[in-house]
Design a protein around this motif. Structure first.
Motif, mmCIF file in Angstrom:
data_model
loop_
_atom_site.group_PDB
_atom_site.id
_atom_site.type_symbol
_atom_site.label_atom_id
_atom_site.label_comp_id
_atom_site.label_asym_id
_atom_site.label_seq_id
_atom_site.Cartn_x
_atom_site.Cartn_y
_atom_site.Cartn_z
ATOM 1 N N GLY A 82 49.325 42.722 41.808
ATOM 2 C CA GLY A 82 48.345 43.403 40.953
ATOM 3 C C GLY A 82 46.919 42.988 41.249
ATOM 4 O O GLY A 82 45.983 43.522 40.657
ATOM 5 N N CYS A 83 46.742 42.020 42.152
ATOM 6 C CA CYS A 83 45.385 41.569 42.490
ATOM 7 C C CYS A 83 44.993 42.179 43.833
ATOM 8 O O CYS A 83 45.600 41.854 44.856
ATOM 9 C CB CYS A 83 45.338 40.043 42.568
ATOM 10 S SG CYS A 83 43.776 39.455 43.264
ATOM 11 N N PRO A 84 43.970 43.057 43.861
ATOM 12 C CA PRO A 84 43.611 43.728 45.112
ATOM 13 C C PRO A 84 43.211 42.788 46.258
ATOM 14 O O PRO A 84 43.238 43.194 47.406
ATOM 15 C CB PRO A 84 42.461 44.648 44.710
ATOM 16 C CG PRO A 84 42.659 44.887 43.265
ATOM 17 C CD PRO A 84 43.233 43.614 42.714
ATOM 18 N N VAL A 85 42.849 41.513 45.954
ATOM 19 C CA VAL A 85 42.561 40.611 47.076
ATOM 20 C C VAL A 85 43.706 39.613 47.292
ATOM 21 O O VAL A 85 43.618 38.720 48.123
ATOM 22 C CB VAL A 85 41.201 39.866 46.933
ATOM 23 C CG1 VAL A 85 40.051 40.848 46.955
ATOM 24 C CG2 VAL A 85 41.144 39.016 45.673
ATOM 25 N N ILE A 87 45.290 37.095 45.476
ATOM 26 C CA ILE A 87 45.230 35.648 45.168
ATOM 27 C C ILE A 87 46.643 35.128 44.881
ATOM 28 O O ILE A 87 47.441 35.802 44.211
ATOM 29 C CB ILE A 87 44.318 35.401 43.953
ATOM 30 C CG1 ILE A 87 42.872 35.725 44.320
ATOM 31 C CG2 ILE A 87 44.425 33.955 43.446
ATOM 32 C CD1 ILE A 87 41.886 35.538 43.203
ATOM 33 N N ILE A 89 48.503 33.489 42.726
ATOM 34 C CA ILE A 89 48.278 33.097 41.329
ATOM 35 C C ILE A 89 49.243 31.982 40.892
ATOM 36 O O ILE A 89 48.826 30.996 40.264
ATOM 37 C CB ILE A 89 48.385 34.349 40.416
ATOM 38 C CG1 ILE A 89 47.234 35.308 40.765
ATOM 39 C CG2 ILE A 89 48.341 33.963 38.932
ATOM 40 C CD1 ILE A 89 47.403 36.718 40.273
ATOM 41 N N ASN A 112 39.376 34.838 47.790
ATOM 42 C CA ASN A 112 38.314 35.440 46.991
ATOM 43 C C ASN A 112 37.028 34.630 47.093
ATOM 44 O O ASN A 112 36.992 33.461 46.725
ATOM 45 C CB ASN A 112 38.788 35.489 45.517
ATOM 46 C CG ASN A 112 37.846 36.282 44.630
ATOM 47 O OD1 ASN A 112 36.734 36.617 45.038
ATOM 48 N ND2 ASN A 112 38.281 36.582 43.426
ATOM 49 N N CYS A 118 34.793 37.580 39.351
ATOM 50 C CA CYS A 118 36.059 38.262 39.033
ATOM 51 C C CYS A 118 36.667 37.726 37.747
ATOM 52 O O CYS A 118 37.185 38.489 36.931
ATOM 53 C CB CYS A 118 37.060 38.094 40.168
ATOM 54 S SG CYS A 118 36.521 38.932 41.642
ATOM 55 N N CYS A 122 36.763 41.314 36.004
ATOM 56 C CA CYS A 122 37.934 42.084 36.436
ATOM 57 C C CYS A 122 38.660 42.654 35.220
ATOM 58 O O CYS A 122 38.826 41.937 34.230
ATOM 59 C CB CYS A 122 38.946 41.165 37.124
ATOM 60 S SG CYS A 122 38.793 41.138 38.889
ATOM 61 N N GLN A 124 41.522 42.578 34.086
ATOM 62 C CA GLN A 124 42.809 41.907 34.351
ATOM 63 C C GLN A 124 43.971 42.599 33.641
ATOM 64 O O GLN A 124 45.084 42.616 34.141
ATOM 65 C CB GLN A 124 42.739 40.441 33.884
ATOM 66 C CG GLN A 124 41.776 39.604 34.668
ATOM 67 C CD GLN A 124 40.522 39.273 33.873
ATOM 68 O OE1 GLN A 124 40.473 39.475 32.679
ATOM 69 N NE2 GLN A 124 39.502 38.770 34.549
ATOM 70 N N GLN A 127 45.238 44.907 35.930
ATOM 71 C CA GLN A 127 45.487 44.427 37.299
ATOM 72 C C GLN A 127 46.479 43.267 37.245
ATOM 73 O O GLN A 127 47.594 43.448 36.776
ATOM 74 C CB GLN A 127 44.164 44.114 37.972
ATOM 75 C CG GLN A 127 43.494 45.445 38.328
ATOM 76 C CD GLN A 127 42.095 45.354 38.862
ATOM 77 O OE1 GLN A 127 41.294 44.568 38.419
ATOM 78 N NE2 GLN A 127 41.776 46.224 39.797
ATOM 79 N N CYS A 128 46.106 42.081 37.690
ATOM 80 C CA CYS A 128 47.077 40.977 37.793
ATOM 81 C C CYS A 128 47.898 40.767 36.517
ATOM 82 O O CYS A 128 49.123 40.634 36.565
ATOM 83 C CB CYS A 128 46.354 39.693 38.168
ATOM 84 S SG CYS A 128 44.909 39.339 37.141
ATOM 85 N N ILE A 143 45.118 35.070 33.296
ATOM 86 C CA ILE A 143 44.816 34.738 34.696
ATOM 87 C C ILE A 143 43.305 34.737 34.951
ATOM 88 O O ILE A 143 42.763 33.839 35.594
ATOM 89 C CB ILE A 143 45.537 35.733 35.642
ATOM 90 C CG1 ILE A 143 47.053 35.629 35.431
ATOM 91 C CG2 ILE A 143 45.170 35.455 37.106
ATOM 92 C CD1 ILE A 143 47.862 36.734 36.092
ATOM 93 N N GLY A 144 42.631 35.752 34.408
ATOM 94 C CA GLY A 144 41.188 35.846 34.639
ATOM 95 C C GLY A 144 40.451 34.656 34.035
ATOM 96 O O GLY A 144 39.551 34.082 34.663
ATOM 97 N N GLU A 147 40.901 31.686 36.205
ATOM 98 C CA GLU A 147 40.102 31.795 37.430
ATOM 99 C C GLU A 147 38.635 31.454 37.132
ATOM 100 O O GLU A 147 37.983 30.716 37.876
ATOM 101 C CB GLU A 147 40.222 33.215 37.984
ATOM 102 C CG GLU A 147 39.563 33.393 39.322
ATOM 103 C CD GLU A 147 39.792 34.783 39.898
ATOM 104 O OE1 GLU A 147 40.552 35.572 39.307
ATOM 105 O OE2 GLU A 147 39.203 35.078 40.941
ATOM 106 N N ILE A 473 36.815 44.423 41.655
ATOM 107 C CA ILE A 473 37.884 43.880 42.493
ATOM 108 C C ILE A 473 38.440 44.943 43.453
ATOM 109 O O ILE A 473 38.864 44.615 44.565
ATOM 110 C CB ILE A 473 38.992 43.204 41.643
ATOM 111 C CG1 ILE A 473 39.898 42.324 42.494
ATOM 112 C CG2 ILE A 473 39.793 44.182 40.839
ATOM 113 C CD1 ILE A 473 39.215 41.146 43.122
HETATM 114 FE FE1 SF4 Z 1 42.717 39.095 41.216
HETATM 115 FE FE2 SF4 Z 1 41.542 37.227 39.700
HETATM 116 FE FE3 SF4 Z 1 40.835 39.775 39.423
HETATM 117 FE FE4 SF4 Z 1 43.232 38.977 38.580
HETATM 118 S S1 SF4 Z 1 41.251 38.303 37.760
HETATM 119 S S2 SF4 Z 1 42.790 40.858 39.765
HETATM 120 S S3 SF4 Z 1 43.742 37.393 40.117
HETATM 121 S S4 SF4 Z 1 40.557 38.515 41.272
#
Ligand code: SF4
Ligand code: FAD
Length: 495
Positions: A82-85, A87, A89, A112, A118, A122, A124, A127-128, A143-144, A147, A473
């Motif tokens: 779910g994280c476009p880059v 990570i 996690i 990242n 992010c 993000c 979140q 996404q993640c 998660i966000g 981070e 992201i």
């Molecule tokens: Fe990826 Fe972090 Fe964004 Fe989640 S919060 S989508 S882990 S960059």
């Protein structure tokens, strides 16, 4: 920290999941998961509506350890997808649980270059965190926030720079210093290429600098992350409008072997209704740029005032609308009204920001649309005449289509109207560059690796086609793929 003394407050569902998982792996210390999701402390509402300081205040170390301890350390973690880059996690959460923050942030940095950004902006939840197995219990891992905690920890302590590959001698030009451009620049600089970023504005960061307000993303954080990319070796030149100062073909003649276009979508859309050219009517872009880049909220210390009056209407339903409304409130407005043509459920803005806006007293008018803006004899806006909508069948976006209800109209008083209904790319580069194909909205047509119709030119982020939502992201994800394709091109010649 004495874990057992803390009120866990977890739900029955979470408790059951813990028991099931404990049965599957009796060695796993389930006690760590007997905690509810940790929430970041925030500035009190009565205080924050009067200042531009950050609203969310970040985790304390104990909170971060507790939160990371909820991670199930899945064998096949979905959150990473779910994280476009991409990570890792589970890996960084494992280190946070052990209190090894240095190792944890180094895992994030592998994927990242902009974690403090992010972790703050993000979406979140879609996404993640949407893929986190703990989501089945109704409270996925934060998660966000984790981070952000790690990135802030590292910024305070001083960033450890990664090793940089030997210089290859290959020159890359990156046009635009938003999240897409910064990602490409950072990744390619680490690989030893000679990277120059050309930015049209006097401040780097794109929307991160001129769009997203200080109370969500402090400019000092953006500056620190831009600085990290520069320390990786990328050169940054501001006040460089490419297409005017140099064309793309001139950059090629200057020896740039690969060019990435990350010029974003900075041209605002308007409503085409009567009264839009009255004084006091702004595009969200202009309004936020005056506040963020020209620091109008610090007038007279900075000499760009923003006269907003007592009541403001913001038209739209996305993050830009929320940012404009909450910025107007902090400028001392008595009432801020949001006018949105669909219902709350369809609002594209991040849920967290809608709730923050509601807590701060922003007034929402759902299923409402502007019919015309009414001015006074001196040419200043005074009122917005609105009509009402009802929702019908879903349209091509999957959201239910709003249809006007005849003969239902009312007015809202407003001395300022902010139009935040979307934006598209500036046509400058496509006009002056031959063989660069665009779609009907003016976005560069690019494949999944960011390759455009012109050999040696890549594009990504908001200015390119081929991805769903305009998020920081996603822009970074497109930048990451383009960087890997550019690296392959520079080292093998393969297009
Ligand atoms: Fe990826 Fe972090 Fe964004 Fe989640 S919060 S989508 S882990 S960059
Ligand atoms: P941009 O960030 O737009 O950067 C493009 C850069 O290119 C700019 O600096 C521009 O000046 C420069 N440029 C343009 N033309 C030229 C030229 N000819 N020569 C040189 N430089 C040029 N997303 C989220 O994920 N979460 C959020 O909370 C969120 N909130 C947002 C709030 C606002 C107010 C706005 C406007 C957007 C928000 N977004 C959010 C969306 C997100 O910011 C964008 O999707 C993202 O910034 C796109 O990145 P980019 O690099 O493609 O472009």
């Amino acid at each position: 920290m004495e874990l057992n003394k803390i009120d866990t407050g977890i739900s029955t569902k979470e408790m059951i999941l813990n028991i099931v998982l404990y049965k599957e792996d009796p060695n796993y210390p389930t006690v760590y998961r007997y905690f509810r999701r940790q929430e970041m402390p925030k500035q009190p509402i009565v205080e924050r509506i009067k200042n531009f300081n950050e609203v969310a205040l970040g985790f304390e170390p104990d909170q971060a350890i507790m939160e990371a301890s909820r991670c199930l350390q899945c064998q096949d973690p979905q959150c990473r997808r779910g994280c476009p880059v991409g990570i890792n996690i589970t890996s960084f959460c494992g280190y946070v649980r052990e209190g090894n923050f240095d190792k944890a942030i180094s895992v994030i940095r592998e994927s990242n270059s902009l974690p403090a950004i992010c972790g703050r902006v993000c979406p979140q939840e879609s996404q993640c965190e949407a893929y986190c197995a703990m989501g089945q219990t109704g409270s996925p891992l934060a998660i966000g926030a984790l981070e952000r905690f790690l990135a802030d920890y590292e910024l305070k302590k001083g960033i450890t720079m990664p090793s940089i590959a030997p210089i290859t001698g290959k020159k890359v030009a990156v046009i635009g210093s938003g999240p897409a451009g910064l990602t490409v620049a950072g990744d390619l600089a680490k690989l030893g290429h000679i990277v120059s970023i050309f930015e049209a504005l006097h401040t780097p960061g794109g929307v991160l600098a001129y769009g997203i307000p200080e109370f969500r993303l402090p400019k000092s954080i953006v500056a620190a992350e831009v600085d990290y990319v520069k320390r990786l070796g990328a050169k940054l030149e501001t006040n460089m409008v490419i297409g005017k100062i140099f064309t793309i073909d001139e950059l090629v003649e200057m020896g740039y072997q690969a060019i990435f276009l990350g010029t974003g979508a900075g041209s605002p859309y308007f409503l085409s209704i009567s009264g839009e050219n009255l004084n006091g009517v702004y595009s969200a872009n202009e309004f936020l740029t005056r506040c963020n880049l020209m620091k109008s909220y610090l007038f007279p210390e900075y000499d760009t005032p923003l006269i907003v009056g007592k009541e403001v209407v913001v038209i739209g339903g996305g993050n830009v609308t929320m940012d404009s409304a909450r910025t107007a409130l902090r400028l001392g407005v008595e009432k801020v009204h949001v006018v949105y043509r669909r219902s709350e459920q369809e609002m594209p803005a991040r849920r967290e920001e809608v709730l923050n806006a509601k807590d701060e007293g922003i007034l929402f008018n759902f299923l409402t649309y502007p019919l015309r803006l009414i001015g006074n004899s001196r040419g200043w806006v005074e009122k917005v005449e609105c009509g009402m909508m009802e929702l019908c069948e879903p349209d091509e976006t999957g959201r239910r289509r709003p249809v006007p209800i005849p003969n239902h109209s009312f007015t809202i008083d407003a001395q300022t109207v902010i139009i935040a209904i979307g934006q598209g790319p500036n046509p400058l580069l496509s006009k002056v560059t031959k063989d660069l194909e665009t779609d009907r909205d003016g976005r560069f047509i690019a494949d999944e690796w960011g390759r455009t119709s012109k050999r040696g030119i890549w594009s990504g982020g908001d200015v390119a086609t081929g991805w769903a939502d305009a998020t920081v992201i996603n822009a970074m994800g497109t930048g990451k793929r383009a960087a890997s394709s550019i690296h392959q091109f520079l080292t093998t010649g393969q297009w």
